[in-house]
Design a protein around this motif. Sequence first.
Motif, PDB file in Angstrom:
ATOM      1  N   TYR A 331       0.825  -1.212   0.000  1.00 33.78           N
ATOM      2  CA  TYR A 331       0.000   0.000   0.000  1.00 33.78           C
ATOM      3  C   TYR A 331       0.858   1.260   0.000  1.00 33.78           C
ATOM      4  CZ  TYR A 331      -3.752  -3.186   1.249  1.00 33.78           C
ATOM      5  OH  TYR A 331      -4.661  -4.205   1.239  1.00 33.78           O
ATOM      6  N   LEU A 332       0.339   2.271  -0.665  1.00 35.64           N
ATOM      7  CA  LEU A 332       0.922   3.605  -0.590  1.00 35.64           C
ATOM      8  C   LEU A 332      -0.073   4.462   0.188  1.00 35.64           C
ATOM      9  CD1 LEU A 332       2.229   4.053  -4.252  1.00 35.64           C
ATOM     10  CD2 LEU A 332       3.524   3.388  -2.215  1.00 35.64           C
ATOM     11  N   VAL A 333       0.337   4.938   1.370  1.00 39.82           N
ATOM     12  CA  VAL A 333      -0.605   5.571   2.314  1.00 39.82           C
ATOM     13  C   VAL A 333      -0.280   7.058   2.481  1.00 39.82           C
ATOM     14  CG1 VAL A 333      -1.527   5.561   4.645  1.00 39.82           C
ATOM     15  CG2 VAL A 333      -0.888   3.388   3.537  1.00 39.82           C
ATOM     16  N   SER A 334      -1.365   7.906   2.515  1.00 38.42           N
ATOM     17  CA  SER A 334      -1.218   9.352   2.804  1.00 38.42           C
ATOM     18  C   SER A 334      -2.209   9.693   3.909  1.00 38.42           C
ATOM     19  CB  SER A 334      -1.511  10.187   1.561  1.00 38.42           C
ATOM     20  OG  SER A 334      -1.458  11.558   1.882  1.00 38.42           O
ATOM     21  N   VAL A 347      -5.365   6.086   0.218  1.00 38.91           N
ATOM     22  CA  VAL A 347      -4.499   4.911   0.030  1.00 38.91           C
ATOM     23  C   VAL A 347      -4.675   4.371  -1.387  1.00 38.91           C
ATOM     24  CG1 VAL A 347      -6.216   3.312   0.974  1.00 38.91           C
ATOM     25  CG2 VAL A 347      -3.805   2.678   0.988  1.00 38.91           C
ATOM     26  N   GLN A 348      -3.569   3.810  -1.934  1.00 40.16           N
ATOM     27  CA  GLN A 348      -3.639   3.135  -3.255  1.00 40.16           C
ATOM     28  C   GLN A 348      -2.686   1.936  -3.241  1.00 40.16           C
ATOM     29  OE1 GLN A 348      -1.901   5.394  -6.504  1.00 40.16           O
ATOM     30  NE2 GLN A 348      -1.060   6.873  -5.028  1.00 40.16           N
ATOM     31  N   CYS A 349      -2.934   1.000  -4.136  1.00 42.90           N
ATOM     32  CA  CYS A 349      -2.074  -0.199  -4.213  1.00 42.90           C
ATOM     33  C   CYS A 349      -0.679   0.198  -4.678  1.00 42.90           C
ATOM     34  CB  CYS A 349      -2.679  -1.216  -5.173  1.00 42.90           C
ATOM     35  SG  CYS A 349      -4.254  -1.918  -4.594  1.00 42.90           S
ATOM     36  N   ALA A 350       0.296  -0.401  -4.018  1.00 42.93           N
ATOM     37  CA  ALA A 350       1.701  -0.153  -4.363  1.00 42.93           C
ATOM     38  C   ALA A 350       2.040  -0.880  -5.679  1.00 42.93           C
ATOM     39  CB  ALA A 350       2.615  -0.642  -3.235  1.00 42.93           C
ATOM     40  N   PRO A 351       3.135  -0.436  -6.333  1.00 41.74           N
ATOM     41  CA  PRO A 351       3.563  -1.134  -7.555  1.00 41.74           C
ATOM     42  C   PRO A 351       3.748  -2.614  -7.281  1.00 41.74           C
ATOM     43  CG  PRO A 351       4.767   0.934  -7.311  1.00 41.74           C
ATOM     44  CD  PRO A 351       4.012   0.722  -6.049  1.00 41.74           C
ATOM     45  N   GLY A 352       3.211  -3.430  -8.164  1.00 42.46           N
ATOM     46  CA  GLY A 352       3.307  -4.895  -8.001  1.00 42.46           C
ATOM     47  C   GLY A 352       2.097  -5.458  -7.319  1.00 42.46           C
ATOM     48  N   GLN A 354      -2.311  -5.254  -6.955  1.00 44.85           N
ATOM     49  CA  GLN A 354      -3.532  -4.821  -7.656  1.00 44.85           C
ATOM     50  C   GLN A 354      -4.739  -4.935  -6.767  1.00 44.85           C
ATOM     51  OE1 GLN A 354      -3.937  -7.391 -11.049  1.00 44.85           O
ATOM     52  NE2 GLN A 354      -4.478  -9.236  -9.846  1.00 44.85           N
ATOM     53  N   GLY A 355      -5.767  -4.221  -7.112  1.00 45.95           N
ATOM     54  CA  GLY A 355      -7.001  -4.268  -6.350  1.00 45.95           C
ATOM     55  C   GLY A 355      -7.542  -2.883  -6.102  1.00 45.95           C
TER      56      GLY A 355
END
Length: 355
Positions: A331-334, A347-352, A354-355
Motif C-alpha cells: 500500500y501507498l498511504v497518505s 491509500v492506493q495499491c503499491a507497484p506490483g 492490484q485491487g
Amino acid sequence: CAPGYQGVAKATKCNLDREAYTLSGCTPAPVCVSPKDLTGYSVTETSLDRSSFKVQVACADTHTGTAKVTECTNNLGTYSLTGCAKKIECASPSFEGYAVTEQNTVAQTFDVAATCARGYEGNPVATACSKTGEKYTLSGCKYSTTTCVAPKATDGYLVSEAQLRRIVFDVSVQCAPGYQGVAKATKCNLDREAYTLSGCTPAPVCVSPKDLTGYSVTETSLDRSSFKVQVACADTHTGTAKVTECTNNLGTYSLTGCAKKIECASPSFEGYAVTEQNTVAQTFDVAATCARGYEGNPVATACSKTGEKYTLSGCKYSTTTCVAPKATDGYLVSEAQLRRIVFDVSVQCAPGYQG
C-alpha cells in the motif's frame, strides 16, 4: 337697363351729323331698392325683383332681436328692415351674498340665475340694466344671524357641531355605543332655540374591551343578535385568539388566547451546525447537528424570557484517534487526519499489487 328698369337695352346710331343716337328696349321694372342704412343687420340679397323678391336678414353681432325684411309696396320703393336693436351690455355687480350663474348679460336677452350664498337667506332676484356699461342688480338676500343652541339632553348621541347658524346649520350626529337607529339632527326654527336630536334608541350590544394589546380586532357587528367580531393575535403576540360575546347588554366582550412573544437570542454555534426557522420560544423551531469534529446528540432548547439566548447541548469535541497499522506492505498511504470523527486517510495499491 338701369336699376329699376328691365328689358333688352339697345343703342341705335344717328343718321345725320350731330344727331342724337337713340336708346330703346328698357321699361320701368317692378323692383325694390336696398335701404341706405344697414346698421345692425346682416343682409343677403338674392333678388330685388318684386315678382321674385328674396332677401335674407339677421341681426348683426352688435345687435339683438328677431330680424324681419318687408318688401316694398311700389316700384323702386325701399324695402324695410326691422326687429334688431343695439345690444345693451350689462356689467357684473359684486356677488357678495349671492351665488350667480351668468348665461347672458345682454339686457334684451338677460339670463342670469342667482341663489343666496351660504350664510344668506331670502328670495334672490337678478335685474337687467337699462343701458350699456351699467351693472345689473342683485337683490333679495340678507345675512342670517338666527342661531340654534345645543339641546340639554344628548344621551345616546355622539354630536359634532360645525356650524349653529340656522341658515348654514351643520351638526353631524351618530348613535352612541349602546344605542341603535339612524341619528338625525334637526335645525331650530327660532333664534336661540335648541336643535333636536332623534333616531337613536337603546340597543342590546356588547362593548369593546378598553385594552386590545396583543390582538388585531375587526368588529363587524356588536349587536348581540348578530354579534360578529374577528380576532387574531397581533404581530407582537402568539397563540390562538378567541373572542367571547358579552352576556348582558352593554357588557364587554372578552379576548383570550394570545401571549406576548418571547424572543430568544442566538447563542454561540461552536461545535454545532444550526438552522433557525423560528426563535420565538412559544413556537420554537431550531434544528441543530454536531459540527465536523464533534459528536453526540444535539439538542436546541428555547429561552424563558425575551433577550435570553436559547441553549445548544449534546455535542462534544471528539479526541478518539486512530494510529497507522504496523504492516503496510502493498500500500501507498497518505495520512491527512487520524481523529476518528474526521478520519481522512487516502491509500492506493503499491507497484506490483492490484485491487
